[in-house]
Design an enzyme around this catalytic site. Structure first.
Site, short mmCIF file in Angstrom:
data_model
loop_
_atom_site.label_atom_id
_atom_site.label_comp_id
_atom_site.label_asym_id
_atom_site.label_seq_id
_atom_site.Cartn_x
_atom_site.Cartn_y
_atom_site.Cartn_z
CG ASP A 17 -2.01 1.00 1.24
OD1 ASP A 17 -2.16 1.86 0.17
OD2 ASP A 17 -2.53 1.29 2.12
CG ASP A 111 -3.32 3.88 -3.58
OD1 ASP A 111 -4.27 3.11 -3.88
OD2 ASP A 111 -3.52 4.68 -2.64
CD GLU A 112 -5.60 -1.00 -1.12
OE1 GLU A 112 -5.28 -1.59 -0.42
OE2 GLU A 112 -6.52 0.05 -1.21
#
Length: 371
Positions: A17, A111-112
């Site tokens: 993350d 983003d993860e």
């Protein structure tokens, strides 16, 4: 010869993350923003925070918060307009780093992502070493930091990635899973929102340990089909594989209000705020769909939906906005008062224009917003 009755091998799962991703990209690209409270999003009265730097979070600024509220909590807050193409470019760099180690990558957003490194490409053999290598490569190649959780299943790996943020690493071994979950507040559980946490609190359930004391029948009574998930999660059990082909069927957002909204003007203003939120998500996840669904919940908790499907992809914000207001027209006037309003883009299609066939769904529900 393999034993068909042997238990499956313990998976090695990493959840990566990025730390305050959008805001961190802005601070990286503009040195004047470094060390300052930054919010990515619109600063207008109806604007919404898409992301906040850690300096801003120290003042309580959070994503999906109305910009006017964020500015009130942090008077020195600096608003920056989103640059989704820049974020997508960095996301592609990060994805390339993941792919050096495994093909089993399940992105959750730009983003993860989950990674299954049980059989890693480089033969490193250690999920912890791989997580360290990934974080080091991200820092070296993008100038950004990432946090990672390493464990034996997706549920705990995601919890672990949030444990030592920012720029942290947390490892939970199989023998530690149940104890780790027991000590966490249920609000940390993925999928437990503020309202579910409030319901649990009224039932005397505050932590994973409290949840583990409840049998599956009790959980099913109060939480329906979700009870089975909660029963396993409270014991550190999650059999879901990392699905590299996971796709969404829908994406949307909704807001619940402290005061019911009745007039056409305030409902249209409320819808515009939701459009800001949902269109931000659509651009962030590059979602493409043909059906828009409006959801409204009245003061008596009766919930209705209205939808419309167009023959082409809704790729233009102006058309998306126009269609959303056309759906709102169908439920006006709202003399009873509306306590929840939401929009969802469904019938998502892939890059070729073909309908997605996965079962994924992405919906964002936010805390009640005061006028």
């Amino acid at each position: 010869m393999s034993n068909p009755d042997a238990p499956p091998p313990v998976r090695k799962i990493i959840h990566v993350d990025m730390d305050a991703f959008f805001a961190s990209v802005e601070q990286r690209d503009n040195p004047e923003l470094r060390g300052k409270p930054v919010a990515v999003g619109g600063s207008s009265k109806r604007g919404v925070v898409a992301a906040a730097s850690y300096e801003a979070r120290a003042f309580g600024v959070r994503s999906a918060m109305p910009s006017i509220t964020a500015q009130r909590q942090c008077p020195d807050l600096i608003f920056v307009k989103p640059r989704f193409e820049a974020y997508r470019a960095v996301s592609r760099q990060i994805r390339d780093i993941f792919a050096r180690h495994t093909d089993l990558i399940q992105p959750l957003s730009l983003d993860e992502a989950y990674l299954d490194v049980t059989n890693d490409k480089q033969g490193i053999g250690s999920a912890v070493k791989i997580a360290k290598a990934i974080r080091a490569a991200i820092r070296a190649e993008t100038g950004l930091t990432a946090s990672a959780g390493v464990s034996y299943n997706k549920f705990i790996a995601k919890l672990a990635s949030d444990q030592n943020k920012p720029d942290g690493l947390c490892v939970i071994l199989p023998e530690q899973g149940a104890e780790f979950v027991a000590g966490l507040p249920v609000r940390r559980f993925h999928g437990v929102g503020p309202r579910t946490a409030e319901k649990m609190a009224k039932l005397g359930v505050h932590t994973g340990a409290d949840l583990a004391q409840k049998d599956e029948a009790w959980l099913a009574h109060y939480f329906g089909s979700w009870g089975s998930y909660l029963h396993k999660a409270a014991r550190g059990i999650d059999d879901r594989p990392v699905n590299a082909n996971s796709v969404r069927k829908s994406l949307g957002g909704e807001l619940t209000y402290f005061d019911d909204k009745r007039s056409e003007d305030e409902l249209r203003e409320a819808l515009d705020e939701i459009i800001d939120i949902v269109w931000d998500r659509i651009e962030r996840y590059q979602a493409k769909g043909k059906t828009l669904v409006l959801k409204a919940r009245y003061s008596d908790f009766r919930t209705i939906t209205r939808s419309r499907t167009v023959p082409h992809i809704l790729a233009d914000r102006a058309e998306f906005t126009q269609l959303g207001h056309a759906l709102l027209d169908q439920i006006l006037p709202a003399e009873m008062g509306i306590r929840l309003l939401g929009l969802t883009l469904s019938s998502l299609v892939d890059e070729s224009g073909s309908p997605d066939t996965g079962s994924g769904q992405q919906r964002f529900a936010f805390d009640a917003i005061e006028d």
